[in-house]
Design a protein around this motif. Structure first.
Motif, PDB file in Angstrom:
ATOM      1  N   UNK A   8       0.843  -1.198   0.000  1.00 20.70           N
ATOM      2  CA  UNK A   8       0.000   0.000   0.000  1.00 20.70           C
ATOM      3  C   UNK A   8       0.880   1.252   0.000  1.00 20.70           C
ATOM      4  N   UNK A   9       1.941   1.243   0.790  1.00 22.43           N
ATOM      5  CA  UNK A   9       2.852   2.390   0.831  1.00 22.43           C
ATOM      6  C   UNK A   9       3.494   2.627  -0.537  1.00 22.43           C
ATOM      7  N   UNK A  10       3.875   1.557  -1.220  1.00 19.50           N
ATOM      8  CA  UNK A  10       4.451   1.686  -2.557  1.00 19.50           C
ATOM      9  C   UNK A  10       3.430   2.274  -3.528  1.00 19.50           C
ATOM     10  N   UNK A  11       2.200   1.787  -3.457  1.00 22.81           N
ATOM     11  CA  UNK A  11       1.138   2.307  -4.333  1.00 22.81           C
ATOM     12  C   UNK A  11       0.915   3.794  -4.047  1.00 22.81           C
ATOM     13  N   UNK A  20       0.282  -8.423 -15.155  1.00 20.65           N
ATOM     14  CA  UNK A  20       0.769  -9.454 -16.070  1.00 20.65           C
ATOM     15  C   UNK A  20       0.539 -10.816 -15.423  1.00 20.65           C
ATOM     16  N   UNK A  21       0.497 -11.830 -16.235  1.00 25.08           N
ATOM     17  CA  UNK A  21       0.292 -13.181 -15.741  1.00 25.08           C
ATOM     18  C   UNK A  21       1.340 -13.513 -14.672  1.00 25.08           C
ATOM     19  N   UNK A  22       0.874 -14.049 -13.566  1.00 24.10           N
ATOM     20  CA  UNK A  22       1.757 -14.409 -12.460  1.00 24.10           C
ATOM     21  C   UNK A  22       1.806 -13.373 -11.349  1.00 24.10           C
ATOM     22  N   UNK A  23       1.319 -12.167 -11.624  1.00 27.85           N
ATOM     23  CA  UNK A  23       1.308 -11.130 -10.590  1.00 27.85           C
ATOM     24  C   UNK A  23       0.319 -11.485  -9.486  1.00 27.85           C
ATOM     25  N   UNK A  24       0.693 -11.174  -8.257  1.00 23.78           N
ATOM     26  CA  UNK A  24      -0.186 -11.424  -7.103  1.00 23.78           C
ATOM     27  C   UNK A  24      -0.751 -10.109  -6.597  1.00 23.78           C
ATOM     28  N   UNK A  77      -8.891  -0.919  -7.109  1.00 21.10           N
ATOM     29  CA  UNK A  77      -9.408  -1.691  -5.979  1.00 21.10           C
ATOM     30  C   UNK A  77      -8.531  -2.896  -5.644  1.00 21.10           C
ATOM     31  N   UNK A  78      -7.329  -2.912  -6.195  1.00 17.16           N
ATOM     32  CA  UNK A  78      -6.400  -4.016  -5.955  1.00 17.16           C
ATOM     33  C   UNK A  78      -5.070  -3.473  -5.433  1.00 17.16           C
ATOM     34  N   UNK A  79      -4.420  -4.267  -4.596  1.00 17.37           N
ATOM     35  CA  UNK A  79      -3.099  -3.921  -4.069  1.00 17.37           C
ATOM     36  C   UNK A  79      -2.116  -4.942  -4.631  1.00 17.37           C
ATOM     37  N   UNK A  80      -1.222  -4.482  -5.490  1.00 19.75           N
ATOM     38  CA  UNK A  80      -0.218  -5.344  -6.102  1.00 19.75           C
ATOM     39  C   UNK A  80       0.807  -5.760  -5.061  1.00 19.75           C
ATOM     40  N   UNK A  81       1.149  -7.048  -5.048  1.00 20.55           N
ATOM     41  CA  UNK A  81       2.177  -7.593  -4.160  1.00 20.55           C
ATOM     42  C   UNK A  81       3.340  -8.065  -5.037  1.00 20.55           C
ATOM     43  N   UNK A  82       4.224  -7.146  -5.422  1.00 23.17           N
ATOM     44  CA  UNK A  82       5.307  -7.526  -6.336  1.00 23.17           C
ATOM     45  C   UNK A  82       6.197  -8.621  -5.755  1.00 23.17           C
ATOM     46  N   UNK A  83       6.676  -9.476  -6.660  1.00 27.59           N
ATOM     47  CA  UNK A  83       7.607 -10.547  -6.288  1.00 27.59           C
ATOM     48  C   UNK A  83       9.011  -9.973  -6.092  1.00 27.59           C
TER      49      UNK A  83
END
Length: 139
Positions: A8-11, A20-24, A77-83
């Motif tokens: 959330x802080x990064x966003x 992209x495919x595989x993103x959480x 409405x989504x929070x990306x969790x980068x690998x």
């Protein structure tokens, strides 16, 4: 995986996500949604959850695989969790090294000639903290 708080802080700092495919990701919906829904982690995949371009932007479309009724959500409405690898790539030329310590990992970056170090038991979290500082200093 990085913590939701760091994601959330990064966003909020300005990190832009192009799914992209595989993103959480996790959902970040209104307060009337059950907390368990937002705590669940989803993965973008062409067969189950796909990123669809719309006139409004990008939607994440759920293709009938979830146990609760949800057709699609807007990207906001989504929070990306980068690998870990995505975080390292986003650091680009500032990344210097990753060091395994006895009980943690140390990520070293160089930003504007200054060497900075971020330590955490999870290397993804250390990378994420370094990226957050890079974004903040880039503004």
């Amino acid at each position: 995986m990085i913590s939701r708080e760091l994601a959330v802080a990064l966003r909020e700092a300005g990190l832009v996500w192009h799914p992209a495919s595989g993103d959480r990701f996790q959902l970040d919906l209104s307060d009337d949604v059950e907390p368990e829904v937002e705590a669940e982690t989803f993965t973008v995949s062409e067969m189950t959850i796909e990123a669809r371009r719309t006139p409004r932007g990008t939607d994440l479309a759920f293709n009938g695989t979830t146990e609760w009724a949800l057709d699609a959500v807007e990207l906001d409405d989504a929070v990306w969790l980068p690998r870990e690898d995505q975080l390292r790539d986003l650091l680009r030329g500032t990344f210097r090294r990753l060091v395994r310590l006895p009980d943690a990992f140390l990520v070293e970056v160089e930003i504007a000639g200054e060497t900075l170090q971020y330590e955490h038991p999870d290397p993804s979290e250390a990378y994420g903290r370094a990226l957050l500082e890079l974004i903040r200093r880039s503004r």
